[in-house]
Each structure stands twice: as structure tokens, then as C-alpha cells.
Motif scaffolding. Sequence first.
Motif, PDB file in Angstrom:
ATOM      1  N   GLY A 285      83.991  71.113  96.797  1.00 46.34           N
ATOM      2  CA  GLY A 285      82.666  71.255  96.217  1.00 46.34           C
ATOM      3  C   GLY A 285      82.005  72.607  96.260  1.00 46.34           C
ATOM      4  O   GLY A 285      81.162  72.894  95.429  1.00 46.34           O
TER       5      GLY A 285
ATOM      6  N   ASP B 122      79.369  62.258  96.013  1.00 48.16           N
ATOM      7  CA  ASP B 122      80.176  63.371  95.512  1.00 48.16           C
ATOM      8  C   ASP B 122      81.503  63.438  96.245  1.00 48.16           C
ATOM      9  O   ASP B 122      81.572  63.175  97.436  1.00 48.16           O
ATOM     10  N   GLU B 123      82.546  63.807  95.550  1.00 45.05           N
ATOM     11  CA  GLU B 123      83.865  64.021  96.135  1.00 45.05           C
ATOM     12  C   GLU B 123      84.295  62.840  96.992  1.00 45.05           C
ATOM     13  O   GLU B 123      84.721  62.984  98.127  1.00 45.05           O
TER      14      GLU B 123
ATOM     15  N   THR C 183      78.441  68.326  88.896  1.00 49.13           N
ATOM     16  CA  THR C 183      77.146  68.328  89.571  1.00 49.13           C
ATOM     17  C   THR C 183      75.965  68.230  88.612  1.00 49.13           C
ATOM     18  O   THR C 183      75.045  67.449  88.833  1.00 49.13           O
TER      19      THR C 183
HETATM   20 MG    MG Z   1      81.524  69.368  92.953  1.00 49.31          MG
END
Ligand code: MG
Length: 756
Positions: A611, A386-387, A290
Motif C-alpha cells: 500500500g 484495504d489489502e 484508494t
Molecule cells: Mg493501496
Amino acid sequence: MLKAKSIETAEDLLYHLPFRYEDRQNPRSLDELKPGETASVIAEVRGAMLMRTRKMPLFELTVGQGRYALKCIWFNARYLEGKFHAGQTVALYGKLEPSRSSSNLKMIQPQFEILPDSSDDAETRLLEVGRITPVYESLGGSRLASRWQRKVIFNLLEAVRGSVPESLPAPLLGKLDLPDREAALREVHFPPEGTSLTQLQAWATPAHRRLIFEELFYLELGLELKRRRMRERQGIAFATDEKVRGAIREVLPFHPTAAQKRTLGEIVADMRTPNPMRRLLQGDVGSGKTIVALQAMLVAIENGYQAALMAPTEILATQHFLAARKLLERSSRKYKLVLLTGSLDEDRKRTNRGMINRGEAQLVIGTHALIEEKVEFDNLGLVVVDEQHRFGVLQRFKLMKKPNQPEPDVLVMTATPIPRTLALSLYGDLDVSILDELPPGRTPIATRRVPDERSGEVWEFVRKQVKQGCQAYVVYPVIEGSSDDQPELDFAKEDADNDGGDRSSSPISESRPFDKLRAGTGAPQSPEKRVRKGKTADLFPGAAKEANPAAKSGLKSAVAMHEKLRTGPLAGLKVGLLHGRLDADDKEVMMRRFQRGEIDVLVATTVIEVGVDVPNATVMVVEHAERFGLAQLHQLRGRVGRGAAKSYCILITGERVSEQAEERLNAMVRTQDGFELAELDLSMRGPGEIFGTRQAGLPEFRVANLVRDKALLELAKREAEYFVKNPEGFSETERARVRARLKEAWQRRYGLVEAG
Ligand code: MG
Ligand code: ADP
């Protein structure tokens, strides 16, 4: 019926390869068979009968060769009555088991074929007797069984004899010493005498290799060209001057690890070029992706562009929003952040969309709503996903920018390792950066397996941890109970029939070799040993192996258990509830309270699996752990062990733990290495199951198999690159042929061909 198997053309049929071969030239002798092996034999029918037992009818067939005999058993097989007659020759294929009543072996539920005799036509005899015979996966019921396919394919091959166009450039075939297309097709279906049966079964004959290579070559060629095309587009050349660096320094909460510095360097180097970045950042759970992304986004913002961060779930988006806001508050510059998720109320959505559109929002954090709600950015510079494990989504970023704007840079982040071969084909058009180091001070997570009946001890343990100031998660497979109310579920394969919901929020593990991951953080001890020394030692001595058969059936749900725990075993603690069906505000409030430590125990579904980052949480309890996939368990465990305190993962199992589930749970206890777990997951489930095929953008292969054909994939990638870089090595005719074939392959198989 055929279409369901994607067989629409004659060509498709030719590429529907036998899944095994029987050597009817040199059949096995019955006396050389061994218990436990799976074998194919040819023998004569001696007798057959249907036996009625108390439970179900059993069909028993006795076959023989000379003085040797073999019994075959089928359960519940009334349909076999009258099928066999003494004197017939049958080919059988199945697993051999010792027989209790005699010294003979028996075959349980074998596949069988009654071989043609002199009354059958010559062609059938030719194809099925005295040769290596192909066996096909049946296509829609017995009508399209092997025999039918053999004939159709044989006739098809006869009809096209001498006229199957070659699909690979001749110089390539010569260089790799592969047979031409027609010969390869003929030989995989009807192997010439003397072909190695071992190679055939392994799909490793030159003919097989040729067809597999062809498929992978066109995959890699397509990816290579996409990569090139993207590089040629007009992007943004971001500057990284002292002002930008100063802005980053103002907010950085800690010293980045060497791996974070290196990967940020790679990302920023891409951002400085005038071509669009397409980069994948891989790092196991907790490796600190992150903050790397946030720094890249600050580069974009300080250059006067907007940055967007897209997360797969609302909860994760919300968490990112809260965390980014907190971090950026440290800055003297007044950054403007905006959250956009599907379940925000309409007013807030409208306001936020307006801010995005007018360019007032500098950092936009959201879910797929960013694409779906038709948000048009004023000047989008960087998109971070993300992810992410889906692929097709990359195509859609153009929807987010205004048409006259340059192509934004895209950074895709993913946790959990994806084996290299999968990375190559899934993300073949991305450059890859790897975060192979955990932030300092992490201690490995002790993982234990506990049967349901001992959950009382688990809750005691949770209470103790909370007393020490830590927090815990307790995860359930369903929200409310009935098996069809679980949009958040990604059950492993054998439980698929319980899976009512979509898999859009499934975790999916992907990443790269992470073997070096822990190199810098001290030699990994086995969690086993550590636990014995640690305080849980006496809590779970020798975690029980059997699930409790008396446990009640049906799944415990987050909602019900929240109530039960709150008023029962965890009474007095602050117990929160979080699942996908809460509206955005409630999720946000709950996340924030947990983050601030106002909640001790968060009862949740798998919405928290990716996350979520609350370093003070040290206990992850997963109930019905046998129901979760390996990738998912790894992700869930990754929610703890994020701070310096010792962390624990407790996998509670209910009744009925399947063999596969056993294997998953054992792997979880054994290792914390995401790479190892991903490899295991891949070999247990196969890439299609893990990634979903079409939906995930993972090509559906006709002949290739990414687990088996690793080496050919690497070869195909090298040759594809070579082809693109050295067009002069091929004649114009060859190049035209490749172009045509590429277009066809991509359109048909992957549906991803873009104009231009
Ligand atoms: Mg993460
Ligand atoms: P992931 O890669 O799983 O997304 P995160 O970015 O959520 O991991 O980071 C995991 C945790 O580690 C966070 O609490 C983050 O603040 C912390 N962290 C990240 N980098 C560092 C670092 N260099 N030093 C200390 N803590 C860090």
C-alpha cells in the motif's frame, strides 16, 4: 498422532486417499527404465550392505530381475541394516540416476516395501501383491505406514459395505455421470482391475472426481447460501444525488481512469440498493484503488453515515490517514477524520473512540484495532478493508456496529492477482469488481538482480537517482539481526524454519487475471530491453547469476544497515529508518517526512510492502531478495513506478540461493505481470502455503486441490447455484440430505456456520 492429520473419525480415514498407486499387476521391467524418471519397480533382493564412507554410512541394496540388476542407495541409513534378505521381493519407488561406475542405473533413496511371501497372511497378500496397490502418506511414523492403512481401510470398507449413505443428490450424480459414494470410496483405495494408472496417479478417475466434486460442491453451496443470506439482510440504501456528486468533484485530484469509473459505478450501484454490499475490488499494485474507495466513502458520509477504512499495517493506515486528510482539505465541507491504531497512546485512543461512538468522526481510518478495541460506531455505513486477503474477518464487522443498526456495506480491496479458482473459493460470497487499467503515464519498472558483492554499485546508483531528485527504498528481511525478531517476515516455504514471527502482516497476493492490465498503457516491452537502452545499462551488464559464496552468513538487518549506509556508502544523503517496532508516532513522522521528500532513502523492513504510496520514489532495493516470497517481491516492487519517472527494482542476493529462489528471482526479472507471478507462486507453493489455511479462512480440503481441480471447482459452483435456484428439481428427501451434509461439512471443515 492421527489427530494431527485431522483424522478423527472412520470417515476421515476413508477420505485419506492414497497419494500414489503402484501397478503390481504389470510391474516394469528393469531394462526399460530411463535415467531421470521416477519409477516404481518390483524386484528380488540380491544383496545388501552398509558401507562406511568418510562422510556418512551408505546403505546399498542390489535387486534384480533375471539378468538385469539395479542398485539402490540410501544415505545415512544404518537403520536399514539387517532389513533385507536375498530372495525377498521388494517394491521400490524412486528417481533413477545413471551410475558412474557401470552402465546400470541406480535409485537414490527410494521408498520401499518388502512384499509379503507365502508365510504372510492371505489378506496382506491380497492387498499388496498382483494388483494396483495404494500407497499412503505415512501417518505418524512407520507404525502407520501404508501397510497398516491398507488393512485398516480395507477392513473398514468391508464393515460398512452397503451402508455408506449417499451425500449428493441422486439427480446430480446421474447428470454428471459420477459413481455413488460408497463405490467411489472403495475404488480410490482399491482400484478395480483395468483402472487406468495414469488417471489414478492424476486423481482423475471417476471415483476421484466424484469425491473431489462432493467436497467442492459443499464449499460452493455454503458460499452461495451465505451470499443469499447476506443479500436478504436489512442494509442501507444510499442516495447519490447532485449534492453527493458535488462533494466528490470538490476533492478529486485527477481524472479517474475508465476502469476506476466503471468499478466505482458497480460499487455505487450496490450501495444504492437496500441490501448490504459485499464486494471485492481487485487491482494490481498501483492501479489506483484508494481513490475509488475514498469516493465510495464520501457517498456514505454525504448520506450522513460514518465510513471506516481498515488497513493491514499501522504504516499503511497512517499513510491513508495523511493522504485522505490532505485530499479532503480541498473540500469546503469540514470533514472530521480520525485515526485509530493499536499503538496510539491511550489518551488519543480514548478521545478517538469517543468521537467514533458519538458519531462525530465521519471518516475513521485504522488497523484491526478498529475491531479489537471494541469501537462502537454510532451509525456505520461503509467499511472498506484495504489489502485484505483474509476471509474470516468479514464475519466480525457486526462487532463494529450498534445492534439496532442496519448492516453496513463492505468493500474489500486487494492487490496482486489471485487466480480465478482461488478467488472463487476464497471470496466466493463476494461480488467482484476489477480494476484492469493503470493510471496513465506509468513506465514499466526495470528489474535487475545483483549479487551481494556488487552492492557498492547499487549504492552509487541510488546516489545518482537521489541527485536527480528521486527517492529510494532499501528493504531488509529482519529488523535487528537475530532470526527470531522478525514479526514482519513472510519467508517463502523453504525458508520457513527461519521464520520466527507471525504472518499477520504478510502480503499475500490475490487478484484476478490481469492479462488485460497493461493493454491500455502501451505494449509491454521486456524490462530487459529497456534497461539496455536506459542509463542503467552499463551498471549491471548481464546481472550475475551466482550468489557470492564468500558473503558472510547471517542476515543483514534494517537497523544495522541503516547505520552502515548512513555513515558509509550513502553518507551525505538523508537516510531514514522504518520498521514495525517503532511506535505509532515515530512511524507517522517518518512516513510523513519521506512523503514530503525530506528523506532521500528509506531503510525499512517489509512493513512498507503493502500500500505505501510515494510516487517520487523510483528505486526499490531489496537485500537478501532470495529470502522473500514472490508475492512479497511483487508488492515491494509495486512501491515504485507510481509516478511518471522511470523506476528501478534491484534485487540483491546473498549466498545460498535455493533452486526455488532462483525461480522466483528469474520470474521477477522476466515479468511485471502480477497475474503471471501469482499463478507461478500458486504452482510453486500451493494455496495453503500462500494463504495459510485455517487462519486465512481458506478451507482445508480433504481431497480437492485448487490448482489441480480448477475445472471441477467451476462445475461445483455452477451446480451449487443451480441447486439453490431450482429446489423443485429435487425431492424433499434429497434436499434434507443436502442440508444435513452441508451443515456437517461447513461446521467441521470451515467452522463458519452462522446461526439462521
Ligand atoms: Mg493501496
Ligand atoms: P493501489 O491500487 O496500489 O492501492 P493507489 O490507490 O495507491 O494504488 O494509487 C497509486 C498511485 O496512482 C497514487 O499515487 C494515486 O494517487 C495515483 N492515481 C490513482 N488514480 C489515478 C488517476 N486516475 N490518474 C493519475 N494518478 C492516479
